[in-house]
Design a protein around this motif. Structure first.
Motif, short mmCIF file in Angstrom:
data_model
loop_
_atom_site.label_atom_id
_atom_site.label_comp_id
_atom_site.label_asym_id
_atom_site.label_seq_id
_atom_site.Cartn_x
_atom_site.Cartn_y
_atom_site.Cartn_z
N PRO A 84 39.34 42.64 28.18
CA PRO A 84 38.51 42.40 29.37
C PRO A 84 37.22 43.22 29.30
O PRO A 84 37.18 44.28 28.68
CB PRO A 84 39.40 42.87 30.52
N ASP A 85 36.20 42.70 29.94
CA ASP A 85 34.92 43.40 29.99
C ASP A 85 35.01 44.57 30.97
O ASP A 85 35.65 44.48 32.01
CB ASP A 85 33.80 42.46 30.45
N THR A 86 34.37 45.66 30.61
CA THR A 86 34.24 46.80 31.52
C THR A 86 32.77 47.20 31.54
O THR A 86 31.99 46.83 30.66
CB THR A 86 35.08 48.01 31.07
N ASN A 87 32.41 47.97 32.53
CA ASN A 87 31.04 48.43 32.66
C ASN A 87 31.09 49.87 33.13
O ASN A 87 31.48 50.15 34.26
CB ASN A 87 30.28 47.55 33.66
N GLU A 88 30.70 50.79 32.25
CA GLU A 88 30.81 52.22 32.60
C GLU A 88 29.95 52.61 33.80
O GLU A 88 30.20 53.63 34.43
CB GLU A 88 30.48 53.10 31.39
N ASP A 89 28.97 51.79 34.13
CA ASP A 89 28.13 52.06 35.30
C ASP A 89 28.73 51.52 36.59
O ASP A 89 28.26 51.82 37.68
CB ASP A 89 26.74 51.46 35.11
N GLU A 90 29.76 50.69 36.46
CA GLU A 90 30.41 50.10 37.63
C GLU A 90 31.31 51.14 38.29
O GLU A 90 31.86 52.03 37.64
CB GLU A 90 31.25 48.90 37.18
N GLU A 91 31.48 51.01 39.58
CA GLU A 91 32.39 51.90 40.30
C GLU A 91 33.82 51.51 39.97
O GLU A 91 34.13 50.34 39.77
CB GLU A 91 32.14 51.76 41.80
N GLN A 92 34.70 52.49 39.92
CA GLN A 92 36.11 52.21 39.61
C GLN A 92 36.72 51.34 40.69
O GLN A 92 36.57 51.60 41.88
CB GLN A 92 36.89 53.51 39.46
N LEU A 93 37.44 50.28 40.26
CA LEU A 93 38.08 49.37 41.21
C LEU A 93 39.26 50.06 41.89
O LEU A 93 40.02 50.79 41.25
CB LEU A 93 38.60 48.13 40.48
N SER A 94 39.42 49.83 43.18
CA SER A 94 40.56 50.41 43.89
C SER A 94 41.83 49.61 43.61
O SER A 94 42.93 50.14 43.68
CB SER A 94 40.30 50.48 45.38
N ASP A 95 41.68 48.33 43.29
CA ASP A 95 42.81 47.48 42.92
C ASP A 95 42.60 47.00 41.49
O ASP A 95 41.91 46.01 41.25
CB ASP A 95 42.90 46.25 43.84
N PRO A 96 43.19 47.69 40.52
CA PRO A 96 42.98 47.31 39.11
C PRO A 96 43.57 45.93 38.82
O PRO A 96 44.47 45.47 39.51
CB PRO A 96 43.70 48.41 38.33
N ILE A 97 43.05 45.30 37.79
CA ILE A 97 43.56 44.01 37.33
C ILE A 97 44.46 44.27 36.13
O ILE A 97 44.01 44.76 35.10
CB ILE A 97 42.39 43.09 36.93
N TYR A 98 45.76 43.97 36.26
CA TYR A 98 46.71 44.17 35.18
C TYR A 98 46.62 43.01 34.21
O TYR A 98 46.49 41.85 34.61
CB TYR A 98 48.13 44.32 35.74
N PHE A 99 46.70 43.32 32.92
CA PHE A 99 46.55 42.28 31.91
C PHE A 99 47.41 42.58 30.69
O PHE A 99 47.84 43.71 30.46
CB PHE A 99 45.08 42.15 31.49
N VAL A 100 47.68 41.52 29.91
CA VAL A 100 48.32 41.65 28.61
C VAL A 100 47.45 40.92 27.60
O VAL A 100 46.83 39.90 27.91
CB VAL A 100 49.76 41.07 28.56
N VAL A 101 47.38 41.48 26.40
CA VAL A 101 46.63 40.86 25.31
C VAL A 101 47.36 41.18 24.02
O VAL A 101 47.93 42.27 23.87
CB VAL A 101 45.16 41.34 25.29
N VAL A 102 47.41 40.22 23.08
CA VAL A 102 48.03 40.47 21.78
C VAL A 102 47.10 41.39 21.00
O VAL A 102 45.95 41.06 20.75
CB VAL A 102 48.29 39.16 20.99
N GLU A 103 47.63 42.56 20.65
CA GLU A 103 46.82 43.56 19.96
C GLU A 103 46.92 43.42 18.45
O GLU A 103 45.93 43.48 17.74
CB GLU A 103 47.29 44.94 20.41
N LYS A 104 48.16 43.25 17.96
CA LYS A 104 48.38 43.13 16.51
C LYS A 104 49.52 42.15 16.26
O LYS A 104 50.44 42.03 17.05
CB LYS A 104 48.75 44.48 15.89
#
Length: 163
Positions: A84-104
């Motif tokens: 997922p995209d993140t933005n270090e300048d964005e404020e931290q979300l109070s309700d995070p979005i949980y996700f799964v992704v195939v890593e290897k």
């Protein structure tokens, strides 16, 4: 017994936190949860010279659907094809979005059992300005077991689920 209680506590926590995540623009997965049994044990290493038989080439969607169906993370977790995209300048979300992704995917050339015989699934939360891993989930090449690891690798704390 304490490890089983801790496992269910983690799943309950993730469910409660995810229920508060109704502002997500992604569509959550809603297949029924069926965690049948758990035990705390590291997957056994194969004898030297042996290797896993054929590794089925499951799609990312098939692997992630399998994980969500049997791990109890399905009500609050988004399947992603990429990070997922993140933005270090964005404020931290109070309700995070949980996700799964195939890593290897399984690597038949590896000597490490977790890399040779298992798909590695990253289960984490997108907090807007950064991503945090909650669990690494390993799925055996033939879909015969799921291993939950808080450490991110196989150790004495891994939780093995037999679907």
């Amino acid at each position: 017994m304490m490890k089983v209680i801790r496992f269910f506590f983690i799943l309950t926590f993730l469910f409660i936190v995810g229920c508060n995540n109704s502002n997500s623009s992604k569509q959550p997965i809603t297949t029924p949860s069926v965690a049948t049994s758990t035990s705390t044990a590291s997957p056994t290493k194969l004898p030297k010279g042996s290797s896993s038989t054929s590794v089925n080439n499951y799609s990312d969607d098939e692997i992630l659907s399998f994980v969500l169906k049997y791990s109890g993370l399905n009500e609050t977790t988004v399947k992603l094809q990429d990070w997922p995209d993140t933005n270090e300048d964005e404020e931290q979300l109070s309700d995070p979005i949980y996700f799964v992704v195939v890593e290897k995917r399984p690597d038949s050339k590896s000597n490490e059992v977790d890399q040779r015989d298992y798909y590695s699934i990253y289960f984490g939360e997108n907090l807007g300005d950064h991503i945090a891993r909650s669990l690494r989930i390993f799925v055996k090449y033939d879909l015969s077991e799921i291993v939950l690891s808080e450490a991110g690798y196989f150790d004495e704390q891994t939780e093995v689920i037999y679907p």
